[in-house]
Write a protein that holds these residues in place. Structure first.
Motif, PDB file in Angstrom:
ATOM      1  N   ASN A 133      26.403  35.110  26.120  1.00  0.00           N
ATOM      2  CA  ASN A 133      27.240  33.939  25.412  1.00  0.00           C
ATOM      3  C   ASN A 133      26.288  32.953  25.156  1.00  0.00           C
ATOM      4  OD1 ASN A 133      26.453  33.179  28.083  1.00  0.00           O
ATOM      5  ND2 ASN A 133      28.612  32.437  28.722  1.00  0.00           N
ATOM      6  N   THR A 134      24.802  33.325  25.388  1.00  0.00           N
ATOM      7  CA  THR A 134      23.935  32.324  24.866  1.00  0.00           C
ATOM      8  C   THR A 134      23.309  32.636  23.399  1.00  0.00           C
ATOM      9  OG1 THR A 134      21.913  33.899  25.549  1.00  0.00           O
ATOM     10  CG2 THR A 134      23.017  32.199  27.184  1.00  0.00           C
ATOM     11  N   SER A 141      16.482  29.745  24.731  1.00  0.00           N
ATOM     12  CA  SER A 141      17.033  30.560  25.792  1.00  0.00           C
ATOM     13  C   SER A 141      18.080  29.877  26.349  1.00  0.00           C
ATOM     14  CB  SER A 141      16.088  31.112  26.751  1.00  0.00           C
ATOM     15  OG  SER A 141      15.403  30.155  27.364  1.00  0.00           O
ATOM     16  N   LYS A 142      18.176  28.542  26.352  1.00  0.00           N
ATOM     17  CA  LYS A 142      19.329  27.831  27.018  1.00  0.00           C
ATOM     18  C   LYS A 142      20.600  28.176  26.688  1.00  0.00           C
ATOM     19  CE  LYS A 142      20.202  23.304  29.072  1.00  0.00           C
ATOM     20  NZ  LYS A 142      19.667  21.856  29.071  1.00  0.00           N
ATOM     21  N   PRO A 143      21.032  28.163  25.258  1.00  0.00           N
ATOM     22  CA  PRO A 143      20.396  27.477  24.308  1.00  0.00           C
ATOM     23  C   PRO A 143      20.738  25.831  24.060  1.00  0.00           C
ATOM     24  CG  PRO A 143      22.226  28.734  23.136  1.00  0.00           C
ATOM     25  CD  PRO A 143      22.250  28.733  24.707  1.00  0.00           C
ATOM     26  N   CYS A 144      19.892  24.991  23.742  1.00  0.00           N
ATOM     27  CA  CYS A 144      20.286  23.413  23.747  1.00  0.00           C
ATOM     28  C   CYS A 144      20.720  23.246  22.320  1.00  0.00           C
ATOM     29  CB  CYS A 144      19.104  22.784  24.093  1.00  0.00           C
ATOM     30  SG  CYS A 144      17.842  22.844  22.983  1.00  0.00           S
TER      31      CYS A 144
END
Length: 288
Positions: A198-199, A149-152
């Motif tokens: 935008n994630t 969800s961050k996304p990292c």
């Protein structure tokens, strides 16, 4: 630029359009399908009414929303409840319910053609109907994938096993806390791989599909191409509708065909090379 004047099916005879589309499908050197939500609706994947009530009556009684989309954006109090809702949502639209034959009819029409599919649909119905996955570009994600969800990081994860477990083990609109998915890299909660902001993660598979689509367009530039648009609305016209209009205008050998109940139209600039059929997609495919 395209003018705002629309050419609709009211200016043409329905059966003439059917026959002309048949001929174009037979003679086209390539068929590029652009598919939107209207195609899945015709296939039986409705998000309101009885189908919604049969699967979400307990959520309706508590929260009052009357369609799946509204529930998908609801700020539930806990992740246990959030995933109870979303697991059912994903399960019926991705893993359980079947196409009523609409996608299969489309596949039978194009399976022997040089085709490619560009779609905003996220329910995996093309592959279930037999379409070659290497001829598909899902631009907006897939109900079958999780992402951070961050996304990292730019990776996605298959979710079928855990979604089925969530559906099976939930009670009182909640899943067991141990089934909540967390990112294996940063530990943040996972979310669906659906383009909402935008994630959204465009993973390696997304980029490979995009490259295959671009290559298909390059290889067929200037040829006898049928741009077949099915059930595309006006919410995101820049993905399918406007590019199809533009490519038809640029290629004098191309034809644009739009089948869409209530929204079948083309700009006047390409009217002479357009077919617009305002009718249920499944019924039209049956006649084709």
């Amino acid at each position: 630029m395209f003018s705002n004047r629309k050419i609709t099916t009211s200016t043409k005879e329905y059966l003439d359009n059917i026959n002309r589309t048949k001929e174009l499908l037979q003679n086209a050197e390539a068929v590029i399908i652009g598919a939107g939500a209207g195609l899945s609706t015709s296939a039986g994947f409705t998000y309101t009414g009885k189908r919604f009530e049969d699967n979400f009556s307990d959520f309706t009684q508590k929260y009052g929303f009357r369609d799946m989309y509204s529930g998908g954006f609801y700020p539930f109090e806990s992740l246990e409840e959030h995933w109870a809702y979303w697991s059912r949502y994903i399960f019926i639209n991705r893993y359980r319910d079947r196409d009523n034959g609409t996608y299969k009819k489309l596949f039978e029409l194009v399976k022997d053609k040089d085709y490619f599919v560009l779609t905003t649909n996220v329910d995996h119905q093309f592959q279930k109907a037999g379409f070659d996955k290497h001829r598909l570009f899902y631009t907006q994600g897939d109900y079958g994938l999780f992402q951070c969800s961050k996304p990292c990081h730019n990776a996605t994860y298959d979710n079928e096993t855990v979604i089925r477990d969530m559906v099976k083990q939930q009670t009182n609109r909640k899943i067991p806390a141990r089934l909540i998915p967390y990112c294996p890299v940063c530990g943040k909660p996972m979310t669906m791989n659906l383009r909402a902001d935008n994630t959204f993660v465009q993973d390696d598979g997304w980029y490979r599909a995009s490259e295959r689509y671009s290559d298909f367009l390059r290889r067929h530039k200037g040829l006898n191409v049928l741009f077949l648009e099915l059930g595309v609305g006006i919410n995101t016209p820049g993905i399918i509708k406007y590019p199809f209009w533009q490519m038809t205008a640029q290629n004098p050998k191309a034809v644009y065909a739009c089948i869409n109940y209530g929204e079948a139209y083309a700009p006047s600039k390409i009217a002479e090379r357009s077919i617009c059929i305002d009718a249920d997609i499944g019924a039209v495919l049956e006649q084709l």
